[in-house]
Design an enzyme around this catalytic site. Structure first.
Site, short mmCIF file in Angstrom:
data_model
loop_
_atom_site.label_atom_id
_atom_site.label_comp_id
_atom_site.label_asym_id
_atom_site.label_seq_id
_atom_site.Cartn_x
_atom_site.Cartn_y
_atom_site.Cartn_z
N LYS A 1 0.84 -1.20 0.00
CA LYS A 1 0.00 0.00 0.00
C LYS A 1 0.88 1.25 0.00
O LYS A 1 2.00 1.20 0.49
CB LYS A 1 -0.88 0.01 1.26
CG LYS A 1 -2.03 -0.96 1.25
CD LYS A 1 -2.87 -0.82 2.52
CE LYS A 1 -4.02 -1.82 2.54
NZ LYS A 1 -5.00 -1.62 1.46
N ARG B 1 -10.21 -11.62 1.85
CA ARG B 1 -11.05 -12.68 1.28
C ARG B 1 -10.36 -14.04 1.37
O ARG B 1 -11.01 -15.06 1.47
CB ARG B 1 -11.42 -12.31 -0.16
CG ARG B 1 -10.24 -12.16 -1.07
CD ARG B 1 -10.56 -11.40 -2.35
NE ARG B 1 -10.67 -9.96 -2.14
CZ ARG B 1 -11.01 -9.08 -3.08
NH1 ARG B 1 -11.30 -9.50 -4.30
NH2 ARG B 1 -11.07 -7.80 -2.81
#
Ligand code: BES
Ligand code: MN
Ligand code: ZN
Length: 492
Positions: free
Chosen positions: A270, A344
């Site tokens: 990020k 996920r």
């Protein structure tokens, strides 16, 4: 803050006395003694001011003559308030008390609702929710920045009923506090092992806690979850918490939480600015843990299980790469296209494990899963995805009732196809379009035929503004929503 309910009122010796006033601006009967003690100051103030009891309005009388308290606050209840209004009113009054430096807040409540005992309990609940602080790391906090209110007493005719109504609510607020605490803690304090220890502490309340370490998870074939944690020096864990308050042999309702204790993005790193916010990426698991505390604390008549997948997503020489293929516990293979779509992967194995192990009658997962849900819904609703209309409706109803709202988004085959991979059963991202939906489609591939709902709480776990019942910071979103869902649907 200590909370009490009583029928009779001794005029407070300090702090704030708050009195509910109905629209029309009449002094309620129970406030007459106050008026007399103050030489008629309250009725004079009511007569000589525009304030007439409208909902949301208030009037403050400072240092009323003849009385020892510092201020009287007249608060409007309009033509009657709803539950959520009482909650926020409780929060606002305590905030006002803290702002003024009051140690005591006394509330005189004899109008504004048919069931005043319930209203009193709601006010107290809102007051507790609003009084939360996470200030343990300030070493130089000034006295006037610390919350001053130590006692809150609510004076209401049916005090015993209010006390009874409040007891389970206080347990729920304890759960919310726990969620806020673990979400607020920095990522060098709360990481998979220490968060698992927090789960373990729920054993004191009668929750059965089972902790799987990496070795056990490897044996079960949880390659998706383990892949996320493999770049971290901290061991990953999967924890299940069972509260068996319902009938024996009745299938439980299951809650599954994403617990990424810090999300750097991994090798798909990020950007630096704002990365510190990714300590909240365990918000879903924080809510599940707080919810289990709430259910156990109020001895809910339900069988419930909470499962949290705890990992840290770090870049490292041993970290998972884009291009890697992992095999999940379900046997399905996943090609990693972006190591930042890690939540996920954690949930894939946590969901599968939960279904195998507990055969739940319904399964609800919570996750700070996608930035895209913040673009869609901002900070007002969690995204709701479901394979079952009845479950979706139950959650919407509980959302409205608790004030922790959800908004359902669509799912479907066309979205699911976006996950097609050239070299494995699926890839872990679907592309820029419909990012929250493709994430939900990914999760659905790990649901058998259990009614399932997914709450994307990326916009809800943390708030940047003070609200009456949740000061800025960790909100504890979802605990009260799911507690309500449990009581409406599984205890009714
Ligand atoms: N934890 C983030 C989602 C998130 C972003 C939560 C911002 C709160 C605020 C999640 O793991 C993530 O990085 N998602 C990616 C998915 C993308 C790579 C498909 C995202 O939303 O950008
Ligand atoms: Mn991520
Ligand atoms: Zn994440």
């Amino acid at each position: 803050m200590k909370i009490s309910f009583s029928e009779k009122m001794d005029l407070p010796k300090s702090g704030m006395l708050a009195i509910g006033i109905e629209e029309g601006g009449h002094l309620p009967p129970a406030a007459r003694t106050v008026d007399e003690a103050s030489g008629g100051a309250v009725s004079r103030a009511l007569a000589g001011n525009r304030f007439n009891g409208k909902k949301g309005d208030s009037l403050t009388l400072v240092a009323p003559a003849g009385m020892e308290c510092a201020r009287i606050v007249l608060f409007g209840v309009g033509k009657g308030l709803q539950q959520l209004d009482w909650l926020s009113l409780g929060g606002k009054l305590v905030k006002a008390g803290n702002g003024a430096g009051d140690k005591q807040v006394a509330i005189l409540l004899d109008c504004g609702a048919e069931d005043l005992a319930a209203a009193a309990s709601d006010m107290a609940e809102g007051a507790m929710l609003g009084a939360y602080r996470f200030d343990k790391y300030f070493t130089k906090q000034k006295a006037d920045e610390k919350p001053s209110v130590k006692t809150l007493s609510v004076h209401v005719a049916a005090a015993a009923d209010a006390r009874k109504a409040f007891k389970p609510r206080a347990a729920v607020v304890d759960g919310v506090y726990l969620t806020r605490d673990v979400v607020s803690e920095p990522p060098n304090v709360i990481y998979p092992e220490t968060l698992a220890n927090v789960c373990k502490e729920l054993e004191e309340l009668g929750v059965k806690v089972d902790i799987l370490n990496e070795k056990k998870m490897a044996k079960l074939g949880m390659g998706a979850l383990l892949g996320v944690g493999q770049g971290s020096v901290r061991e990953s864990f999967l924890v299940s918490m069972r509260w068996d308050g319902g009938a024996k042999n009745k299938a439980p309702v299951a809650f599954v939480g994403k617990g990424v204790t810090f999300d750097t993005g991994g090798i798909s790193l990020k950007p630096g600015p704002g990365m510190e916010e990714m300590k909240w990426d365990m918000g879903g698991s924080g809510t599940v843990i707080g919810l289990m505390k709430a259910l156990a604390g109020r001895k809910a008549k339900v069988n419930a299980v909470g499962v949290v997948g705890l990992v840290e997503n770090m870049p490292d020489g041993n970290a998972q790469r884009p291009g890697d293929v992992v095999t999940s516990m379900s046997g399905q293979t996943i090609e990693i296209h972006n190591t930042d779509a890690e939540g996920r992967l954690v949930l894939a194995d946590a969901l599968w494990y939960t279904q195998q192990e507990f055969k739940p009658k319904a399964i609800i997962d919570l996750a700070t899963l996608t930035g895209a849900i913040i673009i869609s819904l901002g900070h007002e609703h969690a995204g709701l995805f479901a394979n079952d209309d009845a479950l979706a409706e139950q959650l919407s109803v509980a959302g409205k009732a608790s004030g922790e709202e959800v908004w359902r988004l669509p799912m479907g085959d066309a979205y699911d196809k976006l996950l097609t991979s050239d070299c494995a059963d699926m890839k872990n991202i679907g592309g820029r379009a419909a990012g929250s939906i493709t994430a939900a489609q990914f999760l659905q591939r790990f649901i058998k035929d259990t009614p399932w709902a997914h709450l994307d709480i990326a916009g809800m776990a943390w708030g940047s503004k003070d609200k009456p019942t949740s000061p800025k910071g960790a909100t504890g979103y979802g605990v009260r929503l799911l507690d309500r869902y449990v009581s409406d649907v599984h205890e009714a």
